[in-house]
Design a protein around this motif. Structure first.
Motif, short mmCIF file in Angstrom:
data_model
loop_
_atom_site.label_atom_id
_atom_site.label_comp_id
_atom_site.label_asym_id
_atom_site.label_seq_id
_atom_site.Cartn_x
_atom_site.Cartn_y
_atom_site.Cartn_z
N GLU A 230 45.16 -9.67 -61.47
CA GLU A 230 45.51 -8.60 -60.53
C GLU A 230 44.51 -7.47 -60.72
O GLU A 230 44.03 -7.26 -61.83
N LYS A 235 47.83 3.42 -60.37
CA LYS A 235 49.17 3.91 -60.04
C LYS A 235 50.02 2.80 -59.43
O LYS A 235 51.22 2.70 -59.70
N VAL A 236 49.38 1.96 -58.63
CA VAL A 236 50.11 0.83 -58.04
C VAL A 236 50.37 -0.23 -59.10
O VAL A 236 51.50 -0.72 -59.26
N LEU A 239 52.88 0.99 -61.95
CA LEU A 239 54.21 1.38 -61.50
C LEU A 239 54.87 0.33 -60.61
O LEU A 239 56.09 0.21 -60.58
N LYS A 240 54.04 -0.45 -59.88
CA LYS A 240 54.58 -1.50 -59.02
C LYS A 240 53.73 -2.76 -59.13
O LYS A 240 53.04 -3.15 -58.18
N PRO A 241 53.74 -3.41 -60.30
CA PRO A 241 52.92 -4.62 -60.46
C PRO A 241 53.30 -5.68 -59.43
O PRO A 241 54.48 -5.86 -59.12
N GLN A 242 52.28 -6.36 -58.91
CA GLN A 242 52.50 -7.34 -57.85
C GLN A 242 52.79 -8.73 -58.39
O GLN A 242 53.26 -9.60 -57.65
N GLU A 244 54.39 -11.25 -61.61
CA GLU A 244 55.34 -11.31 -62.72
C GLU A 244 54.63 -11.22 -64.06
O GLU A 244 55.11 -10.59 -65.00
N ALA A 247 53.76 -7.64 -64.88
CA ALA A 247 55.00 -6.93 -65.21
C ALA A 247 55.43 -7.25 -66.64
O ALA A 247 55.82 -6.36 -67.40
N LYS A 251 55.52 -4.60 -69.98
CA LYS A 251 56.76 -4.41 -70.75
C LYS A 251 56.49 -4.45 -72.25
O LYS A 251 57.15 -3.76 -73.02
#
Length: 256
Positions: A230, A235-236, A239-242, A244, A247, A251
């Protein structure tokens, strides 16, 4: 259309039978700051080392200012350039490593001056002036005549950064430059990089400092198992990973 400072096209790198980079494509423009994140073994450092020709690569192309790095095509055959030509191209990039690699028997100023004198053929007085300028820039103007053993780890890393930047590279590469430092020394090195970014220096950073990557990057690349999983605006991505996979990575990282 603006010409890309860096272009990576279908980059492939193997160690024996293990393919570490599996066809990486990336472009970068002058003045961009790109952070490369990802788990250990994802190919981040290998990519940097290929750009600097510290590693050979088996497929694809790397171009800096449109100039193919390391290899050329001759009659349809991929041929490695001469060592002299590769040394010239290597000077297009500056690199700071996890380890500082300073010469312990030379002062901070002498460490910075060495490449200026040996490679750039600069007169000693001029080299000293350039060294002092960059040591001052990284907050070590008062430490120019100190030896590495008299400096903290953070100070040694700042000398190493000054040494690389003094050579006036087109692109700076940073490979986990804070990972060998005690936690309380990390901030001073990251501040130097932030200041350089604010000055418009083109930088490619491999880092595990997620908050830093979020704050300083114009773009972030997430490496996953030898490919770019990715990429985009921090910021994208943070805060909003596209995906899994990103994400999951965030974590378990230090980004919070």
């Amino acid at each position: 259309m603006t010409k890309n400072l860096l272009e990576i096209q279908a980059l492939r790198k193997r160690y024996g039978s293990v393919e570490v980079l599996k066809g990486v494509d990336c472009t970068m423009q002058q003045g961009e700051v790109i952070s490369i994140i990802g788990s250990s073994g994802s190919g981040k450092t290998t990519m940097l080392r290929c750009i600097n020709m510290l590693e050979d690569f088996q497929g694809g192309r790397i171009l800096i200012d449109g100039e193919p790095i390391g290899y050329e095509e001759r009659n349809g055959v991929r041929v490695r350039k001469s060592e002299k030509e590769i040394a010239r191209q290597r000077a297009l990039t500056g690199m700071a490593f996890q380890q500082f690699n300073l010469f312990p028997h030379m002062t901070a100023a002498s460490n910075v001056m060495l490449g200026l004198i040996k490679v750039k053929k600069m007169a000693r007085d001029e080299a000293r002036s350039v060294a002092e300028k960059w040591l001052d820039r990284v907050g070590l103007g008062q430490r120019a005549d100190h030896y590495p053993g008299q400096l903290s780890g953070g100070q040694q890393q700042r000398v190493a950064i000054a040494r690389a930047i003094a050579m006036n590279p087109r692109l700076m590469l940073f490979d986990e430059v804070t990972s060998a430092l005690d936690p309380e020394l990390v901030g001073e090195v990251l501040q130097v990089i932030k200041d350089l970014a604010a000055d418009g220096m083109s930088m490619l950073l491999v880092t595990h400092e997620m908050r830093f990557a979020f704050e300083v990057s114009s773009r972030v690349i997430f490496m996953n198992q030898g490919v770019i999983g990715e990429e985009g605006d921090p910021k994208v991505m943070f805060l909003k990973p596209q995906t899994e996979r990103l994400a999951e990575f965030l974590k378990t990282s230090s980004f919070a």
